[in-house]
Design a protein around this motif. Structure first.
Motif, mmCIF file in Angstrom:
data_model
loop_
_atom_site.group_PDB
_atom_site.id
_atom_site.type_symbol
_atom_site.label_atom_id
_atom_site.label_comp_id
_atom_site.label_asym_id
_atom_site.label_seq_id
_atom_site.Cartn_x
_atom_site.Cartn_y
_atom_site.Cartn_z
ATOM 1 N N LYS A 1 -38.452 -58.787 24.599
ATOM 2 C CA LYS A 1 -39.442 -58.846 25.661
ATOM 3 C C LYS A 1 -40.223 -60.138 25.448
ATOM 4 C CE LYS A 1 -42.402 -55.263 27.413
ATOM 5 N NZ LYS A 1 -43.211 -54.126 26.965
ATOM 6 N N ARG A 2 -39.868 -61.120 26.248
ATOM 7 C CA ARG A 2 -40.427 -62.459 26.027
ATOM 8 C C ARG A 2 -41.949 -62.482 26.080
ATOM 9 N NH1 ARG A 2 -36.530 -66.380 25.785
ATOM 10 N NH2 ARG A 2 -34.520 -65.528 26.408
ATOM 11 N N ARG A 3 -42.458 -61.810 27.118
ATOM 12 C CA ARG A 3 -43.893 -61.932 27.362
ATOM 13 C C ARG A 3 -44.710 -61.505 26.138
ATOM 14 N NH1 ARG A 3 -47.800 -58.958 29.720
ATOM 15 N NH2 ARG A 3 -46.430 -57.159 29.910
ATOM 16 N N ARG A 4 -44.195 -60.522 25.434
ATOM 17 C CA ARG A 4 -44.944 -60.028 24.287
ATOM 18 C C ARG A 4 -44.370 -60.501 22.960
ATOM 19 N NH1 ARG A 4 -48.404 -55.304 25.057
ATOM 20 N NH2 ARG A 4 -48.576 -54.971 27.278
ATOM 21 N N CYS A 5 -43.410 -61.388 23.046
ATOM 22 C CA CYS A 5 -42.748 -61.904 21.832
ATOM 23 C C CYS A 5 -42.215 -60.755 20.981
ATOM 24 C CB CYS A 5 -43.701 -62.749 20.993
ATOM 25 S SG CYS A 5 -44.208 -64.238 21.819
ATOM 26 N N ARG A 6 -41.633 -59.762 21.651
ATOM 27 C CA ARG A 6 -41.140 -58.596 20.939
ATOM 28 C C ARG A 6 -39.625 -58.573 20.860
ATOM 29 N NH1 ARG A 6 -43.482 -53.499 21.263
ATOM 30 N NH2 ARG A 6 -41.399 -52.928 20.591
ATOM 31 N N ILE A 7 -39.124 -58.176 19.734
ATOM 32 C CA ILE A 7 -37.675 -58.014 19.578
ATOM 33 C C ILE A 7 -37.433 -56.621 18.990
ATOM 34 C CG2 ILE A 7 -35.602 -58.875 18.401
ATOM 35 C CD1 ILE A 7 -36.993 -61.623 18.289
ATOM 36 N N ASP A 8 -36.563 -55.869 19.622
ATOM 37 C CA ASP A 8 -36.203 -54.556 19.093
ATOM 38 C C ASP A 8 -34.751 -54.581 18.652
ATOM 39 O OD1 ASP A 8 -38.665 -53.690 19.681
ATOM 40 O OD2 ASP A 8 -38.083 -52.159 21.127
ATOM 41 N N ILE A 9 -34.521 -54.057 17.482
ATOM 42 C CA ILE A 9 -33.136 -54.015 17.001
ATOM 43 C C ILE A 9 -32.775 -52.562 16.726
ATOM 44 C CG2 ILE A 9 -31.523 -54.834 15.242
ATOM 45 C CD1 ILE A 9 -33.386 -57.193 14.809
ATOM 46 N N ASP A 10 -31.823 -52.071 17.480
ATOM 47 C CA ASP A 10 -31.387 -50.699 17.282
ATOM 48 C C ASP A 10 -30.198 -50.730 16.340
ATOM 49 O OD1 ASP A 10 -30.409 -48.145 17.350
ATOM 50 O OD2 ASP A 10 -30.747 -47.866 19.485
ATOM 51 N N ALA A 11 -30.480 -50.373 15.103
ATOM 52 C CA ALA A 11 -29.434 -50.469 14.086
ATOM 53 C C ALA A 11 -28.998 -49.083 13.658
ATOM 54 C CB ALA A 11 -29.947 -51.256 12.895
ATOM 55 N N LEU B 1 -26.103 -57.274 12.092
ATOM 56 C CA LEU B 1 -26.396 -57.551 13.500
ATOM 57 C C LEU B 1 -25.197 -57.318 14.401
ATOM 58 C CD1 LEU B 1 -28.616 -60.701 13.094
ATOM 59 C CD2 LEU B 1 -29.346 -58.407 13.682
ATOM 60 N N GLY B 2 -24.016 -57.454 13.832
ATOM 61 C CA GLY B 2 -22.814 -57.245 14.627
ATOM 62 C C GLY B 2 -22.720 -55.828 15.154
ATOM 63 N N LEU B 3 -23.384 -54.930 14.481
ATOM 64 C CA LEU B 3 -23.284 -53.521 14.874
ATOM 65 C C LEU B 3 -24.571 -53.016 15.524
ATOM 66 C CD1 LEU B 3 -21.617 -52.268 11.586
ATOM 67 C CD2 LEU B 3 -20.480 -52.724 13.742
ATOM 68 N N SER B 4 -25.434 -53.934 15.868
ATOM 69 C CA SER B 4 -26.721 -53.507 16.430
ATOM 70 C C SER B 4 -26.876 -53.944 17.877
ATOM 71 C CB SER B 4 -27.877 -54.127 15.645
ATOM 72 O OG SER B 4 -27.680 -53.955 14.285
ATOM 73 N N VAL B 5 -27.807 -53.304 18.529
ATOM 74 C CA VAL B 5 -28.157 -53.744 19.877
ATOM 75 C C VAL B 5 -29.539 -54.395 19.800
ATOM 76 C CG1 VAL B 5 -28.708 -52.996 22.216
ATOM 77 C CG2 VAL B 5 -26.836 -51.927 20.973
ATOM 78 N N ILE B 6 -29.615 -55.588 20.337
ATOM 79 C CA ILE B 6 -30.890 -56.304 20.257
ATOM 80 C C ILE B 6 -31.461 -56.449 21.660
ATOM 81 C CG2 ILE B 6 -32.045 -58.413 19.494
ATOM 82 C CD1 ILE B 6 -29.695 -58.918 17.643
ATOM 83 N N SER C 1 -13.568 -53.566 14.254
ATOM 84 C CA SER C 1 -14.387 -54.599 14.830
ATOM 85 C C SER C 1 -15.280 -54.093 15.926
ATOM 86 C CB SER C 1 -13.492 -55.622 15.459
ATOM 87 O OG SER C 1 -12.991 -55.082 16.636
ATOM 88 N N SER C 2 -15.027 -52.865 16.315
ATOM 89 C CA SER C 2 -15.683 -52.427 17.527
ATOM 90 C C SER C 2 -17.181 -52.564 17.423
ATOM 91 C CB SER C 2 -15.346 -50.988 17.792
ATOM 92 O OG SER C 2 -15.649 -50.284 16.635
ATOM 93 N N PHE C 3 -17.724 -52.826 18.528
ATOM 94 C CA PHE C 3 -19.145 -53.035 18.561
ATOM 95 C C PHE C 3 -19.856 -51.717 18.819
ATOM 96 C CE2 PHE C 3 -23.173 -54.020 19.818
ATOM 97 C CZ PHE C 3 -23.379 -54.240 21.158
ATOM 98 N N GLY C 4 -19.197 -50.663 18.594
ATOM 99 C CA GLY C 4 -19.866 -49.386 18.681
ATOM 100 C C GLY C 4 -20.044 -48.884 20.102
ATOM 101 N N THR C 5 -19.400 -49.502 21.058
ATOM 102 C CA THR C 5 -19.494 -48.946 22.397
ATOM 103 C C THR C 5 -18.166 -48.305 22.685
ATOM 104 O OG1 THR C 5 -18.525 -50.733 23.610
ATOM 105 C CG2 THR C 5 -20.847 -50.932 23.052
#
Ligand SMILES: CC(C)CCC[C@@H](C)[C@H]1CC[C@H]2[C@@H]3CC=C4C[C@@H](O)CC[C@]4(C)[C@H]3CC[C@]12C
Length: 979
Positions: A163-173, A155-160, A241-245
């Motif tokens: 979308k609350r309304r739809r209870c959706r979570i996207d993880i770009d790993a 998770l440290g290297l992902s973007v999360i 440690s970089s977060f990939g940005t």
């Protein structure tokens, strides 16, 4: 450069501009397809989908009066609906280096819905465990307990994003994008909160490790120091440690490291990229290591069973039965937490030290043949229980002691491992090149500075030579690692007895540039330096000889014999090679070298640096928003437009000529398939930039007498942006319209081109049609940006012959990057030809090793990396030859000033010009709307097709362009003034 700096250093101004733009009203002229498109959006439930490849020309709209859409919906409503849609996605904050997460966050587990991987649709239930900053899932909780996750994400290297309304979570790993749905709101809130905590925890961990390292030259895996570097003892292998940005990679220099002296140098940027790439590599190695451990265990179990067998002699069927029972019982017991030395507890409930012990036992197992056969692995594995634990979920004893079929398991595991190591090897090779470049840059810098008498040391308090030395050292270690990995890979391959034969592999891996140059010489039109990496190296070259005879016969048929005769084979790729030679010569004083086509062989200037650009700053607030509202900085563009890029699909038009001359209809289909794949041939080196979005009414013509075709493209719609093009020659007709849906996932961007490609071969009355696959640009903000293309490309023709080509989605677990596999079937669906290859390297027909090569991309100019990755064909596209100035219509892309300025390296000028053109386009549109004028494309007509795919509109060439050109009518035509 000042303009660039301003843009780069003031991302907020850009952001606010983007937001302003977002606040403006959208075009009231919502077209039929816009509507159908937005319907599609809601169907697909994806984060972001826009019709625009780029933002620039879409943020027009502005002060337009409110009108009603065809559906009667007030535009304010439409707009605010859209705005709400965009606003729904929120992105989870990154670790800022301020907060401290003292405790390891609580573990969370449960069943969630996960979107099925392409090409399957729908959602399925999966069991997820969130632990110590990593998220793992499997079909059943038992799989996780057994240490067999289906996937795991750092998770440290992902973007999360959520979308609350739809209870959706996207993880770009990075490689995978996970789409998750939570069943209830309460659970959603719980998971989101937990994900946040774990992510921050993990990022903090990475950050503290990075701070501990501080040194630029330290992105080196040193097994011995791993434990000290990892005070928390989790995921000890991470190097950076970089977060990939791009931004977060900067701490390397901000923390007072040696790199400060070079800021803002190219070396700095390269190293930042390298750091993230090494981080990825690190992950890969950890996962490979995890696999190895699994293998060791398999092998251990194997030898254990044979040991038992040898000590007890032949096992009676009754004993076997007993053993089976024992295994079954053990499996059942796994839910128990009783601690019994013979049956240790299931890992899910196992303490850290317990599981570590088990790992160590397994690793030190004297019976394990693998721990001896790969000696270099043993020491690193001894110390890596922690790392293994993090990425490889705790492994249970059932895995160690009772695999169903150890031999089979071992082989599978070994094959898997090969895939991973191959990926590592690739990255290492790449990194080595990059480090070399850094050293070169640094050396240059140091010599320049000493020449100027101003030492960088005094300026920045840092010694350049010492930095060079440390870089050298890093390079040295990288090379060593590379060699070690190679050796391991080799050994594992020979042990695993996989189908790929050793000598060939070695050859293909070791093949040097000379060899590929030799190959290139053989294959003439289709030479390639990439071939060296191809596993299909030994395949027969099919087109080789025919290409020669074809093109010469082409030449005699076309108007421009004169030009072609002189040069051997007369194909453009031939010219490419000539061009390469010219451009390869570093001494060449001539900025513009012309080849036989009379066009230039080099762009006027190399691509500008993007080091100061924080794309992340620009994009982070736009996850889930319509990207067409974001004006992208011009440095992200390549100096050609989409209409020009589309003409590149004809770079290998020889394949169509060849198809036209081929009597066998299946063979023709093979050639058409190769042509379809060749359209993607250059994309892997073009991940860094996007083409300019053409302005409405912009055109581009490309007359290639040498290849015998002429091409014309026009931007026919602006909302959504649609480009239409048509090309013809004596042998074929080619046309398509294309509009691109863009989805931004946080770390990667997906482009889904819509529309159909058509080819007609008049001689055979063949009409072929096919779709495009999805393009995805990974690692947008740091590390190595790379392109993947996936999906099915299906070619049909009017004779019932069909070709299906599957572009594999790159996967972590195998070395299938860029792979294409397909088949040609007859009208009854019977297989006629098998096709395989890589879109970046070539397409083969038949079955390896006797397959024949149908297409291979041409060699790229040696310094293509500095010139946007352009091939010779691409270099020529924007060349405004003097003989054309008075012939071309004023709308031709070659006259587009911002593109030209970028090509010349004038970034601030290009930026200003681009904004101006976009503003003018906005004004034109508003003025037209006020007068009730609807834009009509000049050279293409919109027809509603009753053809199968239901996409509605098709754009047909009106066949009026070339006549108008021949009669010099453009001047009197009152063409729209675009610039
Ligand atoms: C943020 C920036 C840098 C991202 C860059 C995105 C680039 C690499 C993407 C954007 C749109 C993409 C193009 C979309 C459509 C096609 C048509 C297809 O027949 C060949 C590939 C091609 C031509 C894609 C190549 C890659 C591409 C140009």
């Amino acid at each position: 450069m000042s303009g660039l700096r301003q843009i780069a250093t003031e991302p907020d101004s850009l952001d606010s501009k983007a937001q302003d733009a977002a606040k403006m009203e959208r075009s009231p002229r919502l077209r039929h397809h816009t509507k159908s498109h937005s319907e599609r959006i809601s169907d697909s439930e994806l984060s972001t989908e826009t019709n625009s490849l780029s933002a620039e020309s879409n943020n027009d709209n502005g002060r337009s009066p409110v009108k009603s859409t065809p559906s009667g919906l007030d535009l304010h409503q439409v707009k605010s609906k859209q705005r709400r849609r965009g606003a729904e996605w929120e992105i989870i904050d990154s670790f800022k280096g301020l907060q401290t997460v003292d405790q390891v966050p609580n573990k969370l587990e449960g069943v969630l819905l996960k979107k099925r991987k392409w090409p399957l649709k729908g959602w399925h239930k999966r069991y997820f465990i969130l632990e110590k900053g990593s998220l793992m899932y499997a079909k059943r909780s038992a799989d996780l307990a057994r240490g067999k996750p289906h996937g795991s994400v750092d998770l440290g290297l992902s973007v999360i994003s959520a979308k609350r309304r739809r209870c959706r979570i996207d993880i770009d790993a990075e490689v995978f994008i996970y789409h998750i749905k939570v069943k209830s709101r309460e659970e959603f809130a719980r998971w989101l909160e937990a994900l946040k905590e774990h992510r921050q925890f993990r990022q903090q961990q990475l950050h503290s490790r990075d701070s501990a390292q501080k040194m630029v030259a330290s992105p080196v895996l040193s097994p011995g120091s791993r434990d000290e570097m990892s005070p928390t003892g989790v995921g000890g292998l991470h190097v950076s440690s970089s977060f990939g940005t791009a931004e977060s990679l900067m701490p390397i220099s901000r923390e007072g490291s040696l790199m400060r002296s070079l800021k803002p140098s190219r070396a700095n940027m390269l190293l930042s990229e390298s750091s993230a790439a090494l981080e990825q590599l690190n992950n890969d190695i950890v996962s490979a290591q995890e696999r190895l451990i699994h293998l060791v265990k398999c092998a251990g179990a194997w030898s254990h069973s044979s040991d038992t067998q040898s000590t007890t002699g032949n096992i009676s069927p009754a004993t076997k039965k007993d053993r089976k029972k024992f295994v079954l019982r053990r499996k059942k017991n796994k839910s128990n937490t009783s601690t019994n030395s013979a049956e240790p507890p299931a890992s899910a409930s196992m303490s850290e030290s317990e599981s570590a012990n088990i790992n160590n036992v397994a690793l030190n197992d004297k019976h394990s043949p693998l721990s001896c056969s790969i000696p270099s692995l043993s020491p690193s594995m001894n110390g890596s229980s922690v790392a293994t634990e993090m990425l490889a979920p705790p492994t249970s004893e059932s895995n160690m002691l009772s695999p169903a079929d150890p031999g089979h398991d071992f082989l599978n595991g070994a094959q898997d491992l090969i895939g991973r190591l191959t990926t590592c090897l690739r990255t290492l090779n790449h990194e080595r090149e990059r480090l070399k470049l850094v050293i070169e840059t640094a050396t240059e810098t140091s010599s320049i500075s000493s020449r100027n008498g101003a030492t960088l040391q005094r300026d920045a308090g840092v010694a350049v030579p010492s930095m060079v030395a440390s870089l050298r050292c890093a390079l040295h270690v990288a090379i060593q690692q590379n060699n070690e990995l190679r050796a391991r890979l080799q050994k594992i391959r020979s042990e695993a007895e996989v189908a790929i034969e050793g000598p060939n592999l070695t050859m293909s891996l070791e093949l040097d540039l000379n060899a590929s140059a030799r190959l290139g010489h053989h294959s003439l039109s289709y030479s390639s330096s990439c071939v060296s990496q191809s596993e299909f190296f030994d395949a027969k070259e099919y087109l080789t000889d025919v290409a020669v005879s074809d093109s010469s016969s082409d030449a005699s048929e076309t108007e421009m014999e004169g030009e072609n005769e002189a040069e051997e084979e007369g194909s453009v790729s031939e010219a490419s090679e000539m061009g390469n030679e010219a451009s390869n010569d570093p001494e060449s004083p001539e900025p513009v070298v012309k080849c036989t086509t009379g066009r230039r062989t080099k762009l006027p200037t190399p691509k500008p640096s993007t080091e100061d650009l924080s794309l992340w700053n620009l994009m982070k607030r736009n996850i889930g928003k319509d990207l067409s509202k974001v004006s992208m900085p011009v440095v992200l563009n390549e100096p050609i437009g989409m209409l020009q890029r589309l003409s590149e699909e004809l770079e290998y038009s020889e394949l169509l000529d060849k198809a036209s001359e081929t009597e066998d209809p299946y063979e023709r289909m093979v050639l058409i398939a190769a042509f379809a794949v060749s359209a993607y041939g250059s994309s892997h080196v073009r991940a860094g930039h996007k083409p300019f979005n053409p302005l409405l009414g912009e055109t581009y013509e490309c007359v290639r007498e040498d290849k015998g075709f002429k091409y014309i493209g026009e931007q026919v719609s602006h909302h959504p942006p649609i480009s239409a093009c048509y090309a013809s020659s004596d042998n074929f007709e080619f046309w398509q319209d294309i509009r691109i849906k863009t989805k931004f996932w946080g770390k990667s961007m997906e482009f889904q081109p819509l529309g159909t490609v058509n080819v007609r071969l008049p001689k055979h009355e063949d009409h072929y049609r096919w779709n495009k696959v999805t393009t995805c640009v990974h690692n947008l903000f740091g590390g190595q940006r790379w392109v993947d293309q996936y999906g099915d490309l299906i070619i049909t023709n009017n004779k019932g012959i069909r070709c299906k080509l599957n572009f594999a989605k790159a996967s972590y677990w195998s070395s299938n990057r860029y792979e294409v596999v397909g088949s040609v079937t007859d009208p009854n669906g019977k297989l006629v030809h098998h096709l395989f290859g890589k879109w970046s390297e070539g397409l083969y027909c038949g079955v390896a090793p006797s397959a024949r090569c149908v297409w291979r991309p041409g060699a790229l100019p040696e310094d293509h990396e500095h010139y946007y990755g352009f091939s010779r064909f691409a270099i020529e596209l924007n060349d405004l030859e003097s003989c054309l100035v008075d012939i071309l219509p004023s709308t031709d892309s070659r006259f587009r000033p911002d593109q030209r300025l970028l090509e010349e390296g004038n970034v601030p000028g290009a930026e200003a010009s681009k904004l101006q053109l976009e503003q003018a386009q906005r004004e034109r549109r508003i003025a037209n709307e006020e007068r009730g004028i609807k834009h009509e494309p000049r050279w293409f007509r919109c027809t509603t097709s009753d053809l199968d795919d239901g996409e509605g509109e098709k754009w047909e060439f009106a066949h009026n362009y070339w006549d108008a050109r021949a009669q010099s009518k453009f001047r009197d035509m009152n063409l729209v003034r675009l610039w």
